[in-house]
Design a protein around this motif. Structure first.
Motif, mmCIF file in Angstrom:
data_model
loop_
_atom_site.group_PDB
_atom_site.id
_atom_site.type_symbol
_atom_site.label_atom_id
_atom_site.label_comp_id
_atom_site.label_asym_id
_atom_site.label_seq_id
_atom_site.Cartn_x
_atom_site.Cartn_y
_atom_site.Cartn_z
ATOM 1 N N VAL A 134 2.330 1.196 12.663
ATOM 2 C CA VAL A 134 3.367 0.971 13.583
ATOM 3 C C VAL A 134 4.601 0.130 12.776
ATOM 4 O O VAL A 134 4.299 -0.561 11.845
ATOM 5 C CB VAL A 134 2.830 0.199 14.731
ATOM 6 C CG1 VAL A 134 1.938 0.947 15.477
ATOM 7 C CG2 VAL A 134 2.386 -1.337 14.344
ATOM 8 N N CYS A 135 5.628 0.460 13.342
ATOM 9 C CA CYS A 135 6.971 -0.177 12.922
ATOM 10 C C CYS A 135 7.141 -1.519 13.701
ATOM 11 O O CYS A 135 7.128 -1.328 15.037
ATOM 12 C CB CYS A 135 8.091 0.562 13.255
ATOM 13 S SG CYS A 135 9.511 -0.098 12.805
ATOM 14 N N PRO A 136 7.059 -2.699 13.185
ATOM 15 C CA PRO A 136 7.060 -3.766 13.725
ATOM 16 C C PRO A 136 8.477 -4.074 14.432
ATOM 17 O O PRO A 136 8.856 -4.653 15.545
ATOM 18 C CB PRO A 136 7.061 -4.884 12.691
ATOM 19 C CG PRO A 136 6.487 -4.437 11.575
ATOM 20 C CD PRO A 136 6.944 -2.851 11.592
ATOM 21 N N GLU A 137 9.625 -3.247 14.103
ATOM 22 C CA GLU A 137 10.845 -3.341 14.687
ATOM 23 C C GLU A 137 10.956 -2.602 16.022
ATOM 24 O O GLU A 137 11.386 -3.008 16.904
ATOM 25 C CB GLU A 137 12.034 -2.881 13.584
ATOM 26 C CG GLU A 137 12.315 -3.718 12.461
ATOM 27 C CD GLU A 137 13.123 -5.144 12.821
ATOM 28 O OE1 GLU A 137 12.393 -6.036 12.670
ATOM 29 O OE2 GLU A 137 14.003 -4.930 13.962
ATOM 30 N N CYS A 138 10.797 -1.117 15.725
ATOM 31 C CA CYS A 138 11.051 -0.191 17.048
ATOM 32 C C CYS A 138 9.722 0.312 17.523
ATOM 33 O O CYS A 138 9.749 0.884 18.464
ATOM 34 C CB CYS A 138 11.745 1.144 16.582
ATOM 35 S SG CYS A 138 10.616 2.230 15.432
ATOM 36 N N GLY A 139 8.689 -0.142 17.247
ATOM 37 C CA GLY A 139 7.383 0.268 17.800
ATOM 38 C C GLY A 139 6.837 1.643 17.676
ATOM 39 O O GLY A 139 5.863 2.019 18.115
ATOM 40 N N GLU A 159 7.631 2.761 4.848
ATOM 41 C CA GLU A 159 8.767 2.244 5.615
ATOM 42 C C GLU A 159 9.105 3.126 6.970
ATOM 43 O O GLU A 159 8.906 4.272 6.807
ATOM 44 C CB GLU A 159 9.797 2.110 4.840
ATOM 45 C CG GLU A 159 9.705 0.952 3.934
ATOM 46 C CD GLU A 159 11.141 0.786 2.921
ATOM 47 O OE1 GLU A 159 11.905 1.863 2.950
ATOM 48 O OE2 GLU A 159 11.322 -0.191 2.362
ATOM 49 N N CYS A 160 9.584 2.664 7.887
ATOM 50 C CA CYS A 160 9.883 3.200 9.196
ATOM 51 C C CYS A 160 11.107 4.006 8.603
ATOM 52 O O CYS A 160 12.198 3.412 8.224
ATOM 53 C CB CYS A 160 10.229 2.445 10.426
ATOM 54 S SG CYS A 160 10.857 3.222 11.714
ATOM 55 N N PRO A 161 11.225 5.381 8.832
ATOM 56 C CA PRO A 161 12.491 5.933 8.342
ATOM 57 C C PRO A 161 13.836 5.555 9.064
ATOM 58 O O PRO A 161 15.004 5.484 8.619
ATOM 59 C CB PRO A 161 12.457 7.420 8.638
ATOM 60 C CG PRO A 161 10.998 7.645 9.077
ATOM 61 C CD PRO A 161 10.269 6.294 9.515
ATOM 62 N N SER A 162 13.477 5.076 10.371
ATOM 63 C CA SER A 162 14.680 4.728 11.430
ATOM 64 C C SER A 162 15.387 3.419 10.983
ATOM 65 O O SER A 162 16.507 2.950 10.800
ATOM 66 C CB SER A 162 14.486 4.442 12.738
ATOM 67 O OG SER A 162 13.636 5.870 13.103
ATOM 68 N N CYS A 163 14.379 2.379 10.892
ATOM 69 C CA CYS A 163 14.544 0.750 10.540
ATOM 70 C C CYS A 163 14.393 0.243 9.266
ATOM 71 O O CYS A 163 14.794 -0.815 9.033
ATOM 72 C CB CYS A 163 13.440 0.399 11.352
ATOM 73 S SG CYS A 163 13.366 0.529 12.937
ATOM 74 N N ILE A 164 13.920 1.198 8.282
ATOM 75 C CA ILE A 164 13.646 0.963 6.753
ATOM 76 C C ILE A 164 12.974 -0.398 6.874
ATOM 77 O O ILE A 164 13.582 -1.444 6.143
ATOM 78 C CB ILE A 164 15.086 0.792 6.097
ATOM 79 C CG1 ILE A 164 16.077 2.031 6.514
ATOM 80 C CG2 ILE A 164 14.661 0.972 4.705
ATOM 81 C CD1 ILE A 164 15.356 3.231 6.164
HETATM 82 ZN ZN LIG Z 1 11.143 1.481 13.419
#
Ligand SMILES: [Zn+2]
Length: 255
Positions: A134-139, A159-164
């Protein structure tokens, strides 16, 4: 048949009898159920990838937050060590008990996905699963295959591709609370159970270790299939302390 085999069979027959007499049995499993699949119990010193590191240090939420690259340098090895593992006869026996309507589901502390791979349908993964990150930023959620691709393509930290932002495995790290919904379901199954079969767990890690006590307090019974002592040895109707795969195979054979 040797004397020890006869004793083992008597214990397995007793567990089979308890299962047949119960209406709302549940299984609780720990690391011991996956040891025959080649997954060492990481709390046993000197085993596999945990030999040179302290899991409390590297698999801690603070380690993930403070140094995600170091965390993933270690955790990607853990993923790699788990992805190719297959269910063993202990997982298969537990899935068979559910197929036969003898247990309502399995509560597991394991993150290795092997109960599902063996065919268990109701699996409550109270420590999460390596199935996703899971991405801790955007879920955002990312399936294991995608995460493995990211690790293979590098850099080693997915890494989350959206939030890096470094992804976090959807497993409960040391220092983290257990997932609320899974624990609530586990607690409900334990309090409703007239029998809890505890497999391959020393029943020492809370809050999961409290679940057999929930069943006992509600008037249910406990059966243990595990090697080594547990805090519930004195409360159990029966304890099987041989190899988990052999013991559970014998239980199914005795039904
Ligand atoms: Zn994210």
């Amino acid at each position: 048949m040797t004397t020890s085999q006869a004793v083992a069979s008597a214990g397995a027959a007793r567990v089979a009898e308890l299962l047949q007499r119960s209406d709302r049995a549940v299984v609780l499993t720990g690391a011991g159920v996956s040891v025959p699949s080649g997954i060492p119990d990481f709390r046993t010193p000197g085993t596999g990838i945990w030999e040179k590191v302290d899991p409390m240090e590297v698999a801690h939420i603070d380690a993930f937050r403070s140094d995600p690259d170091r965390f993933w340098g270690f955790y990607s090895q853990r993923f790699a060590s788990l992805v190719d593992k297959r269910p063993n006869p202990a997982h298969e026996a537990i899935a068979e008990l559910e197929r036969r309507g003898l247990v309502r589901g399995v509560i597991t502390q394991n993150v290795d996905r092997l109960h599902r791979a063996a065919g268990s349908r109701r699996v409550i993964e109270v420590h999460g699963s390596i199935d996703r990150c899971v991405c801790p930023e955007c879920g955002g959620r990312f399936e294991l295959d995608r995460v493995l691709e990211m690790i293979a393509e590098g850099p080693a930290t997915p890494e989350c591709p959206s939030c890096i932002t470094p992804l976090k495995p959807d497993v409960v790290l040391f220092g983290e609370l257990l997932p609320e919904a899974a624990m609530a379901e586990a607690h409900a199954l334990a309090s409703e159970a007239d029998l809890m079969v505890c497999v391959g767990s020393s029943l020492e890690v809370y809050p999961v270790a409290s679940l057999p006590g929930v069943t006992l307090a509600a008037g249910g019974r406990i059966a243990l299939v595990t090697q080594g002592r547990t805090p519930y040895d004195g409360d159990a109707e029966v304890k099987l302390d041989g190899d988990v795969a052999d013991e559970l195979h014998a239980v199914v054979a005795a039904l």
